[in-house]
Motif scaffolding. Structure first.
Motif, PDB file in Angstrom:
ATOM      1  N   THR A 135       0.851  -1.204   0.000  1.00  0.00           N
ATOM      2  CA  THR A 135       0.000   0.000   0.000  1.00  0.00           C
ATOM      3  C   THR A 135       0.885   1.252   0.000  1.00  0.00           C
ATOM      4  OG1 THR A 135      -1.718  -1.240   1.118  1.00  0.00           O
ATOM      5  CG2 THR A 135      -1.890   1.153   1.246  1.00  0.00           C
ATOM      6  N   ALA A 136       2.061   1.147   0.647  1.00  0.00           N
ATOM      7  CA  ALA A 136       2.994   2.294   0.666  1.00  0.00           C
ATOM      8  C   ALA A 136       3.422   2.670  -0.758  1.00  0.00           C
ATOM      9  CB  ALA A 136       4.215   1.964   1.520  1.00  0.00           C
ATOM     10  N   CYS A 137       3.670   1.659  -1.606  1.00  0.00           N
ATOM     11  CA  CYS A 137       4.052   1.951  -3.000  1.00  0.00           C
ATOM     12  C   CYS A 137       2.874   2.562  -3.761  1.00  0.00           C
ATOM     13  CB  CYS A 137       4.537   0.681  -3.701  1.00  0.00           C
ATOM     14  SG  CYS A 137       6.203   0.209  -3.215  1.00  0.00           S
ATOM     15  N   LEU A 138       1.662   2.113  -3.465  1.00  0.00           N
ATOM     16  CA  LEU A 138       0.485   2.675  -4.143  1.00  0.00           C
ATOM     17  C   LEU A 138       0.255   4.126  -3.718  1.00  0.00           C
ATOM     18  CD1 LEU A 138      -1.882  -0.435  -3.824  1.00  0.00           C
ATOM     19  CD2 LEU A 138      -0.494   0.226  -5.790  1.00  0.00           C
ATOM     20  N   VAL A 139       0.466   4.415  -2.435  1.00  0.00           N
ATOM     21  CA  VAL A 139       0.355   5.794  -1.942  1.00  0.00           C
ATOM     22  C   VAL A 139       1.442   6.657  -2.584  1.00  0.00           C
ATOM     23  CG1 VAL A 139       0.651   7.253   0.115  1.00  0.00           C
ATOM     24  CG2 VAL A 139      -0.750   5.183   0.256  1.00  0.00           C
ATOM     25  N   GLN A 140       2.639   6.109  -2.634  1.00  0.00           N
ATOM     26  CA  GLN A 140       3.773   6.824  -3.244  1.00  0.00           C
ATOM     27  C   GLN A 140       3.421   7.248  -4.666  1.00  0.00           C
ATOM     28  OE1 GLN A 140       7.153   4.441  -4.398  1.00  0.00           O
ATOM     29  NE2 GLN A 140       8.596   5.870  -3.456  1.00  0.00           N
ATOM     30  N   GLN A 141       2.831   6.289  -5.417  1.00  0.00           N
ATOM     31  CA  GLN A 141       2.431   6.552  -6.805  1.00  0.00           C
ATOM     32  C   GLN A 141       1.376   7.667  -6.858  1.00  0.00           C
ATOM     33  OE1 GLN A 141      -0.415   4.164  -9.780  1.00  0.00           O
ATOM     34  NE2 GLN A 141       0.962   2.845  -8.645  1.00  0.00           N
ATOM     35  N   GLN A 142       0.371   7.583  -5.985  1.00  0.00           N
ATOM     36  CA  GLN A 142      -0.705   8.582  -6.004  1.00  0.00           C
ATOM     37  C   GLN A 142      -0.192   9.977  -5.636  1.00  0.00           C
ATOM     38  OE1 GLN A 142      -4.528   7.789  -4.269  1.00  0.00           O
ATOM     39  NE2 GLN A 142      -4.414   5.598  -4.609  1.00  0.00           N
ATOM     40  N   LEU A 143       0.845  10.012  -4.799  1.00  0.00           N
ATOM     41  CA  LEU A 143       1.380  11.311  -4.368  1.00  0.00           C
ATOM     42  C   LEU A 143       2.424  11.852  -5.349  1.00  0.00           C
ATOM     43  CD1 LEU A 143       1.803  10.703  -0.520  1.00  0.00           C
ATOM     44  CD2 LEU A 143       0.115  12.195  -1.610  1.00  0.00           C
ATOM     45  N   GLY A 144       2.795  11.045  -6.340  1.00  0.00           N
ATOM     46  CA  GLY A 144       3.799  11.488  -7.316  1.00  0.00           C
ATOM     47  C   GLY A 144       5.193  11.557  -6.717  1.00  0.00           C
ATOM     48  N   ILE A 145       5.458  10.651  -5.756  1.00  0.00           N
ATOM     49  CA  ILE A 145       6.794  10.583  -5.146  1.00  0.00           C
ATOM     50  C   ILE A 145       7.517   9.406  -5.817  1.00  0.00           C
ATOM     51  CG2 ILE A 145       8.060  10.187  -2.983  1.00  0.00           C
ATOM     52  CD1 ILE A 145       5.549  11.270  -1.493  1.00  0.00           C
ATOM     53  N   HIS A 146       8.777   9.591  -6.174  1.00  0.00           N
ATOM     54  CA  HIS A 146       9.480   8.519  -6.883  1.00  0.00           C
ATOM     55  C   HIS A 146      10.851   8.265  -6.281  1.00  0.00           C
ATOM     56  CE1 HIS A 146       6.372   8.930  -9.899  1.00  0.00           C
ATOM     57  NE2 HIS A 146       6.609  10.228  -9.898  1.00  0.00           N
ATOM     58  N   GLY A 147      11.132   6.990  -5.997  1.00  0.00           N
ATOM     59  CA  GLY A 147      12.494   6.603  -5.643  1.00  0.00           C
ATOM     60  C   GLY A 147      12.770   6.358  -4.176  1.00  0.00           C
ATOM     61  N   CYS A 148      12.043   6.991  -3.276  1.00  0.00           N
ATOM     62  CA  CYS A 148      12.360   6.791  -1.846  1.00  0.00           C
ATOM     63  C   CYS A 148      11.832   5.428  -1.392  1.00  0.00           C
ATOM     64  CB  CYS A 148      11.773   7.913  -0.992  1.00  0.00           C
ATOM     65  SG  CYS A 148      10.005   7.793  -0.696  1.00  0.00           S
ATOM     66  N   PRO A 149      12.416   4.851  -0.311  1.00  0.00           N
ATOM     67  CA  PRO A 149      11.882   3.574   0.175  1.00  0.00           C
ATOM     68  C   PRO A 149      10.431   3.712   0.631  1.00  0.00           C
ATOM     69  CG  PRO A 149      13.530   4.462   1.691  1.00  0.00           C
ATOM     70  CD  PRO A 149      13.559   5.315   0.469  1.00  0.00           C
ATOM     71  N   ALA A 150       9.640   2.688   0.332  1.00  0.00           N
ATOM     72  CA  ALA A 150       8.225   2.681   0.725  1.00  0.00           C
ATOM     73  C   ALA A 150       7.846   1.245   1.059  1.00  0.00           C
ATOM     74  CB  ALA A 150       7.361   3.207  -0.416  1.00  0.00           C
ATOM     75  N   PHE A 151       7.316   1.032   2.244  1.00  0.00           N
ATOM     76  CA  PHE A 151       6.937  -0.340   2.627  1.00  0.00           C
ATOM     77  C   PHE A 151       5.823  -0.326   3.670  1.00  0.00           C
ATOM     78  CE2 PHE A 151      10.577   0.963   5.213  1.00  0.00           C
ATOM     79  CZ  PHE A 151      10.199   0.627   6.502  1.00  0.00           C
ATOM     80  N   ASP A 152       5.164  -1.485   3.793  1.00  0.00           N
ATOM     81  CA  ASP A 152       4.070  -1.630   4.759  1.00  0.00           C
ATOM     82  C   ASP A 152       4.561  -2.296   6.047  1.00  0.00           C
ATOM     83  OD1 ASP A 152       2.491  -0.667   2.750  1.00  0.00           O
ATOM     84  OD2 ASP A 152       1.253  -2.470   2.540  1.00  0.00           O
ATOM     85  N   VAL A 153       3.859  -2.012   7.113  1.00  0.00           N
ATOM     86  CA  VAL A 153       4.098  -2.660   8.401  1.00  0.00           C
ATOM     87  C   VAL A 153       2.779  -3.292   8.822  1.00  0.00           C
ATOM     88  CG1 VAL A 153       4.399  -2.137  10.851  1.00  0.00           C
ATOM     89  CG2 VAL A 153       5.970  -1.159   9.192  1.00  0.00           C
ATOM     90  N   GLN A 154       2.842  -4.551   9.274  1.00  0.00           N
ATOM     91  CA  GLN A 154       1.616  -5.244   9.671  1.00  0.00           C
ATOM     92  C   GLN A 154       1.701  -5.614  11.147  1.00  0.00           C
ATOM     93  OE1 GLN A 154      -0.788  -6.814  10.659  1.00  0.00           O
ATOM     94  NE2 GLN A 154      -1.676  -8.282   9.251  1.00  0.00           N
ATOM     95  N   ALA A 155       1.038  -4.845  11.984  1.00  0.00           N
ATOM     96  CA  ALA A 155       0.964  -5.191  13.406  1.00  0.00           C
ATOM     97  C   ALA A 155      -0.461  -4.921  13.897  1.00  0.00           C
ATOM     98  CB  ALA A 155       1.985  -4.415  14.220  1.00  0.00           C
ATOM     99  N   VAL A 156      -1.406  -5.083  13.006  1.00  0.00           N
ATOM    100  CA  VAL A 156      -2.836  -4.901  13.267  1.00  0.00           C
ATOM    101  C   VAL A 156      -3.060  -3.554  13.973  1.00  0.00           C
ATOM    102  CG1 VAL A 156      -4.963  -6.172  13.823  1.00  0.00           C
ATOM    103  CG2 VAL A 156      -2.848  -7.416  13.446  1.00  0.00           C
ATOM    104  N   CYS A 157      -3.753  -3.531  15.103  1.00  0.00           N
ATOM    105  CA  CYS A 157      -4.108  -2.239  15.707  1.00  0.00           C
ATOM    106  C   CYS A 157      -2.885  -1.480  16.244  1.00  0.00           C
ATOM    107  CB  CYS A 157      -5.127  -2.432  16.820  1.00  0.00           C
ATOM    108  SG  CYS A 157      -6.635  -3.172  16.218  1.00  0.00           S
ATOM    109  N   THR A 158      -1.764  -2.198  16.441  1.00  0.00           N
ATOM    110  CA  THR A 158      -0.557  -1.532  16.929  1.00  0.00           C
ATOM    111  C   THR A 158       0.300  -1.045  15.758  1.00  0.00           C
ATOM    112  OG1 THR A 158      -0.645  -3.225  18.662  1.00  0.00           O
ATOM    113  CG2 THR A 158       1.237  -1.775  18.728  1.00  0.00           C
TER     114      THR A 158
END
Ligand code: ACO
Length: 321
Positions: A91-114
């Motif tokens: 989802t971080a890469c999809l957000v990056q695309q929508q914001l027109g940001i290119h090249g910086c690291p983008a990744f998701d974290v999965q810890a549910v409510c935390t």
């Protein structure tokens, strides 16, 4: 060593509001039961085709605007989510695309409510170690897609939304400490049994939230009380040094019990669960943004963020805004 500091916040809630009265027509429940046991009066539900990335992007734009940042300034994107728009890209890469940001690291974290607390701690470490200067940290969820809408014990609780912060390099702290924990032994008390979460076929493959609410409740109250003490002790803070508690918004009874343990009057606790429901990883940044924008949280305030969720995972952060 550098510090990191929150310089902007943003939040987004989908337009559609689902009330307790509407739920009365869907399952065997009452507005009275939901309000008494959870404090929830209404929640927001994403429109068909509106993804977690769409919600996250809208919250991110507002946080960037408050911090005075453009796409070129962002050099790290972390999204905390349990309901990714796609299994991949993140989802971080999809957000990056929508914001027109290119090249910086983008990744998701999965810890549910935390998740948001985990993401904030990660971004803080990136900034403090010099790997990033300006991070966009988002909590975003479309939990309505992994809820069994025939199960009254869960469908009245969960909701959709997104919150975001800009975390920037700073000479002064900012984030004073973060505390992350997990214990996988409790998998069966709160989980989505099937990995196809968030797909349109989620209901068909039984990818929905299963929760032993009562047992989760007891664990949440004890754990959140303990982590508040751990956070204060790590910083030599007394309870009265805290201006605001911004807790995960699962249930007003859990929030009230935690505040009581901290000896904090409810006037110093940000509560949004009544209007937002439980938006999992989005709940803490959404509550934070609400209190910043309505003027309750001010620059210089000492704030504890804390959360508890599936895993079990739990975590906290102490910060000066
Ligand atoms: N409407 C009416 N009655 C209901 C409903 C409903 N929506 N849901 C359950 N009930 C009934 C139950 O069937 C039960 O009936 P019974 O006594 O005849 O068996 C009765 O109400 C009491 O049920 P409990 O589960 O004991 O109710 P409780 O007071 O514990 O409230 C709740 C349930 C709100 C889920 C609470 O346990 C809770 O908030 N748990 C913690 C949730 C949480 O913090 N989760 C972690 C984060 S979420 C995440 O990580 C994704």
């Amino acid at each position: 060593m550098k510090f990191s500091r929150i310089t902007g916040t943003g939040g987004y809630l989908p337009e559609r509001i689902l009330t307790n009265q509407e739920l009365e027509a869907m399952v065997d429940t009452t507005d009275e039961w939901i309000q008494e046991r959870t404090g929830i009066k209404q929640r927001h539900i994403a429109a068909d085709g509106e993804t977690t990335a769409d919600l996250g992007t809208k919250a991110a734009r507002l946080a960037m605007q408050m911090a005075g940042k453009t796409a070129d300034d962002i050099d790290l994107i972390i999204v905390a989510t349990t309901t990714p728009a796609k299994i991949f890209p993140s989802t971080a890469c999809l957000v990056q695309q929508q914001l027109g940001i290119h090249g910086c690291p983008a990744f998701d974290v999965q810890a549910v409510c935390t998740g948001f607390v985990y993401a904030l701690a990660t971004a803080n470490s990136f900034i403090r170690s010099g790997m990033a200067k300006t991070a966009l940290v988002i909590g975003a969820e479309t939990l309505s897609r992994i809820v069994d809408w025939t199960d009254r014990t869960t469908c009245v609780l969960f909701a959709d939304g997104a919150g975001a912060v800009i975390l920037e390099e700073s000479d002064e702290p900012g984030i004073l400490s973060t505390h992350l924990h997990a214990d996988g032994r409790y998998e069966e008390l709160l989980h989505v049994p099937n990995a196809q979460a968030s797909s349109d076929d989620a209901q068909k493959v039984e990818a929905h939230i299963c929760m032993k609410g009562n047992e989760v409740f007891k664990m949440a109250v004890n754990t959140l009380g303990r982590i508040a003490d751990e956070t204060l002790a790590a910083n030599n803070f007394e309870k009265e040094d805290i201006d605001w508690l911004v807790p995960h918004q699962a249930n007003t009874r859990i929030i009230t019990a935690t505040a009581r343990k901290l000896k904090l009057p409810m006037e110093k606790v940000v509560v949004t669960v009544d209007k937002h429901g439980n938006t999992s990883a989005a709940s803490v940044p959404l509550a934070f943004d609400t209190a910043v924008r309505d003027g309750r949280i001010k620059r210089g305030d000492a704030i504890i963020l804390e959360a508890f969720g599936g895993g079990f995972t739990w975590g906290s952060a102490l910060l000066k805004f």
